[in-house]
Design an enzyme around this catalytic site. Structure first.
Site, PDB file in Angstrom:
ATOM      1  N   ASP A   1       4.087   6.643   3.206  1.00  0.00           N
ATOM      2  CA  ASP A   1       3.188   6.814   2.069  1.00  0.00           C
ATOM      3  C   ASP A   1       2.270   8.011   2.285  1.00  0.00           C
ATOM      4  O   ASP A   1       1.074   7.867   2.536  1.00  0.00           O
ATOM      5  CB  ASP A   1       2.374   5.541   1.820  1.00  0.00           C
ATOM      6  CG  ASP A   1       1.850   5.491   0.387  1.00  0.00           C
ATOM      7  OD1 ASP A   1       2.312   6.292  -0.442  1.00  0.00           O
ATOM      8  OD2 ASP A   1       0.966   4.665   0.101  1.00  0.00           O
TER       9      ASP A   1
ATOM     10  N   GLY B   1      -0.671  -4.658  -4.136  1.00  0.00           N
ATOM     11  CA  GLY B   1       0.750  -4.950  -4.221  1.00  0.00           C
ATOM     12  C   GLY B   1       1.462  -3.673  -4.625  1.00  0.00           C
ATOM     13  O   GLY B   1       0.829  -2.654  -4.931  1.00  0.00           O
TER      14      GLY B   1
ATOM     15  N   ASP C   1       0.086   4.082 -14.374  1.00  0.00           N
ATOM     16  CA  ASP C   1       1.317   4.331 -15.119  1.00  0.00           C
ATOM     17  C   ASP C   1       2.574   4.124 -14.279  1.00  0.00           C
ATOM     18  O   ASP C   1       3.694   4.244 -14.791  1.00  0.00           O
ATOM     19  CB  ASP C   1       1.311   5.735 -15.724  1.00  0.00           C
ATOM     20  CG  ASP C   1       1.237   6.853 -14.687  1.00  0.00           C
ATOM     21  OD1 ASP C   1       1.421   6.582 -13.490  1.00  0.00           O
ATOM     22  OD2 ASP C   1       0.987   8.011 -15.097  1.00  0.00           O
ATOM     23  N   GLY C   2       2.413   3.820 -12.999  1.00  0.00           N
ATOM     24  CA  GLY C   2       3.571   3.548 -12.153  1.00  0.00           C
ATOM     25  C   GLY C   2       4.414   4.765 -11.844  1.00  0.00           C
ATOM     26  O   GLY C   2       5.545   4.633 -11.368  1.00  0.00           O
TER      27      GLY C   2
ATOM     28  N   ASP D   1      -3.270  -1.825   4.311  1.00  0.00           N
ATOM     29  CA  ASP D   1      -2.055  -1.912   3.502  1.00  0.00           C
ATOM     30  C   ASP D   1      -1.153  -0.699   3.720  1.00  0.00           C
ATOM     31  O   ASP D   1      -0.016  -0.686   3.229  1.00  0.00           O
ATOM     32  CB  ASP D   1      -2.403  -2.050   2.013  1.00  0.00           C
ATOM     33  CG  ASP D   1      -3.255  -0.902   1.505  1.00  0.00           C
ATOM     34  OD1 ASP D   1      -4.404  -0.799   1.971  1.00  0.00           O
ATOM     35  OD2 ASP D   1      -2.800  -0.116   0.669  1.00  0.00           O
TER      36      ASP D   1
ATOM     37  N   ARG E   1       3.702  -4.869   5.627  1.00  0.00           N
ATOM     38  CA  ARG E   1       2.439  -4.241   6.010  1.00  0.00           C
ATOM     39  C   ARG E   1       1.519  -5.249   6.701  1.00  0.00           C
ATOM     40  O   ARG E   1       1.693  -6.459   6.563  1.00  0.00           O
ATOM     41  CB  ARG E   1       1.749  -3.685   4.754  1.00  0.00           C
ATOM     42  CG  ARG E   1       2.658  -2.806   3.894  1.00  0.00           C
ATOM     43  CD  ARG E   1       2.122  -2.701   2.477  1.00  0.00           C
ATOM     44  NE  ARG E   1       3.075  -2.041   1.581  1.00  0.00           N
ATOM     45  CZ  ARG E   1       2.920  -0.822   1.085  1.00  0.00           C
ATOM     46  NH1 ARG E   1       1.841  -0.125   1.375  1.00  0.00           N
ATOM     47  NH2 ARG E   1       3.829  -0.297   0.290  1.00  0.00           N
TER      48      ARG E   1
END
Length: 475
Positions: A266, A90, A126-127, A256, A187
Site C-alpha cells: 500500500d 475495511g 469513490d473506490g 491497518d 493485517r
C-alpha cells in the site's frame, strides 16, 4: 485456454467462513488500457501465457480466475491511524481477487486490487485509484523488490479512463485499477477488529488460520498466540531493517498497514531518502513526524504491542511482553544483514558487522553524502575504490569522518565479486527513485501520454536488481 500446471488455485480464505469479509462486485470502467504487466511473476505463477483479452478480463474487468474465489471479497479490519483507533475501516477501494500457491516455494499468494470500486467500507469514497497513484505504486514495488525488501509486487496496472477529483492533486485526473501480489492481506488491524467486538471465537479461528497458512513456525507446543506474535515480530524486524538499508520511508505505518507476513504494501505517500535524515517524512500530513524515517522501528514496535493486546482476548494469561521484545534483538541482527547486503560484503564477526552498520549511518547522517550514490560507489568494499574515487560524490570520501568508516570497510571481502563487472556498476551512477524523478515520469505521462520514461525506469530498476542479486521469478 487451459492453464498450465504452474497455475495452482488455492482459495483458502474460504475456510474462515462468515464474518471476515464481504462479497462485492467490481466496478465497471468505461475503457481499459494496459499500462503495466508483470510478465516475470505471471510466468512464475502459470499466467504468463494469458493473451491480452484474458489478461484484461481477469485484471481489469476483474472476473474470477479459474477454480478460484467465485467473487471478490472486501476484507474487514480496524486499526490505529496516527495513534487514534478507527473502528470503521475495511477494504474501501480494493478487495481480494484470488489466491494461488507459489509453485517455487509453496507459499500462499494473494491477488489484491486497488481502485476496483466501492465496498461496504468505502466511507463515502469513490473506490477509485488515480493513475498517478498506480504509477507510483508500480515504481515503489519494483524498486523495493530490486533492493531485497519484503514487498508486495505490482502485477497489473490498467488505465480506466474516468475523471477523478482529489483534494490533494490537480483535478480532474486520470484513473486506474491496480492488481498487486503479496503473501497475504491479513493485517494487524484484522485481529484488532475481532478483539474490539469481543469475538473470541473468530479471533481464535483467525489465529489458527494464520499459523496454518502464513506463520507455520508458530505451530506446535503451548501458547501458539505468543509464538505467533514473536514470529511476526521477527519478520517485522527484517522488514524495518531492509527499509533502513534501502533508505525507504513508508509514510503511513498505521496498524491497518502492517501485514502479519512481514512485507510492506500500500504505497501511498512514500519517499526514498536523498540523504540520511532521521526526521525525514513522506506524508505531508504527518505534522509531528510520527512516521519519520528514524521513527519507523518505534512505530512498528508499537503496532506489535497492539497486535499482542488484541490476542489477549484469547490468551489472557499469556506472556506476550517477551514476544514483543524479540523485535529489538531481531532488528539489530537484521540491520547488519541488510546493510551488508546493500554494501555487497560478506558477513564477518557479528560485533564488527554491527559496528560497520553504525559507522555507515553515522557517516551518512553527519556528512550529508547522497544516500544511494554511497552504496553504489562502495558496493563490494575496497575492490570498488577506483569507482568511488571517480564518483561525483568523491569529495565526501575523505577526512577523519570517512577514514573511520573506511578502516571497517577494509576488513570485508566482496560477497559477490562477479557483480562488480555487471554493466550496472560500469555506469555513471546508481538507479535511484527520488521524488523529483517520480514527478518527472508522471509529467511525461500526464502532459504528453509519454510512457517511455516510466518503462525505461522499470527496466533500469530491474537491471539494478539483477546486479544486486535480487531474487527474480522464474520464467
Amino acid at each position: 485456454m487451459p492453464l498450465p500446471p504452474r497455475y495452482r488455485p488455492s482459495p483458502r480464505i474460504s475456510s474462515l467462513g462468515e464474518g471476515f469479509a464481504d462479497v462485492v462486485a467490481p466496478a465497471r470502467f468505461p475503457a481499459r488500457t494496459l499500462r503495466f504487466r508483470n510478465q516475470r511473476w505471471a510466468s512464475r505463477l502459470g499466467l504468463g501465457e494469458l493473451d491480452a483479452e484474458a489478461w484484461e478480463r481477469h485484471f481489469a474487468r476483474l472476473e474470477p480466475l479459474p477454480d478460484n474465489l467465485p467473487a471478490p471479497l472486501a476484507l474487514r479490519y480496524h486499526g490505529h491511524q496516527f495513534d487514534v483507533y478507527n473502528p470503521h475501516l475495511g477494504d474501501g477501494r480494493g478487495f481480494l481477487l484470488a489466491q494461488l500457491e507459489d509453485p517455487e516455494d509453496g507459499r500462499l499468494l494473494d491477488f489484491g486490487t486497488k481502485g476496483s470500486g466501492t465496498t461496504p467500507w468505502s466511507r463515502g469514497g469513490d473506490g477509485r485509484l488515480t493513475l498517478k497513484g498506480g504509477v507510483r505504486e508500480v515504481l515503489a514495488a519494483e524498486m523495493l523488490e530490486a533492493l531485497a525488501v519484503p514487498t508486495s509486487k505490482a502485477f497489473s496496472l490498467f488505465e480506466t479512463h474516468e475523471a477523478l477529483f482529489r483534494g490533494d492533486e490537480p483535478s480532474p485526473t486520470r484513473s486506474s485499477v491496480l492488481v498487486r501480489l503479496s503473501h497475504g492481506h491479513i493485517r494487524f488491524g484484522t485481529f484488532q477488529r475481532h478483539a474490539y467486538h469481543r469475538d473470541a471465537a473468530r479471533l481464535s479461528k483467525l489465529l489458527d488460520f494464520c499459523v496454518t497458512h502464513y506463520v507455520p513456525e508458530a505451530a506446535g507446543g503451548a501458547e501458539p498466540a505468543v509464538r505467533f506474535v514473536e514470529a511476526v515480530a521477527r519478520r517485522s524486524a527484517r522488514l524495518v531493517a531492509r527499509w533502513s538499508a534501502a533508505g525507504f520511508v513508508h509514510g503511513v505505518l498505521n496498524s491497518d498497514n502492517m501485514n502479519i507476513t512481514g512485507e510492506s504494501f500500500d504505497y501511498g505517500p512514500y519517499r526514498f531518502l536523498p540523504t540520511l535524515d532521521p526526521s525525514f517524512i513522506a506524508a505531508y500530513f504527518d505534522h509531528t513526524g510520527l512516521y519519520a524515517f528514524g521513527q519507523q522501528a518505534r512505530a512498528v514496535a508499537v503496532n506489535l504491542t497492539r497486535l499482542a493486546d488484541a490476542l489477549r482476548l484469547v490468551a489472557p494469561q499469556a506472556a506476550f511482553a517477551p514476544a514483543v521484545r524479540a523485535f529489538e534483538p531481531a532488528l539489530r541482527e537484521a540491520r547488519s544483514a541488510a546493510f551488508l547486503s546493500r554494501m555487497g560484503l560478506s558477513p564477518s564477526d557479528p560485533d564488527i558487522d554491527a559496528s560497520l552498520t553504525e559507522a555507515i549511518e553515522l557517516f551518512l547522517e553527519e556528512s550529508g553524502a547522497p544516500f544511494d550514490p554511497f552504496f553504489f560507489d562502495w558496493y563490494g568494499g575496497a575492490a570498488s575504490e577506483a569507482r568511488a574515487r571517480a564518483s561525483e560524490a568523491a569529495r565526501f570520501y575523505q577526512g577523519e569522518r570517512f577514514d573511520a568508516l573506511r578502516s571497517l570497510i577494509d576488513l570485508y571481502a566482496p560477497a559477490r565479486p562477479e557483480a562488480l563487472s555487471h554493466p550496472y556498476f560500469q555506469g555513471d551512477g546508481p538507479c535511484s527513485l527520488l521524488i523529483d524523478e517520480i514527478e518527472s515520469i508522471w509529467h511525461a505521462i500526464d502532459a504528453h501520454d509519454d510512457w517511455g520514461p516510466f518503462e525505461a525506469k522499470v527496466a533500469a530498476i530491474r537491471r539494478m536488481g539483477e546486479a544486486l542479486g535480487a531474487e527474480a521469478p522464474a520464467g
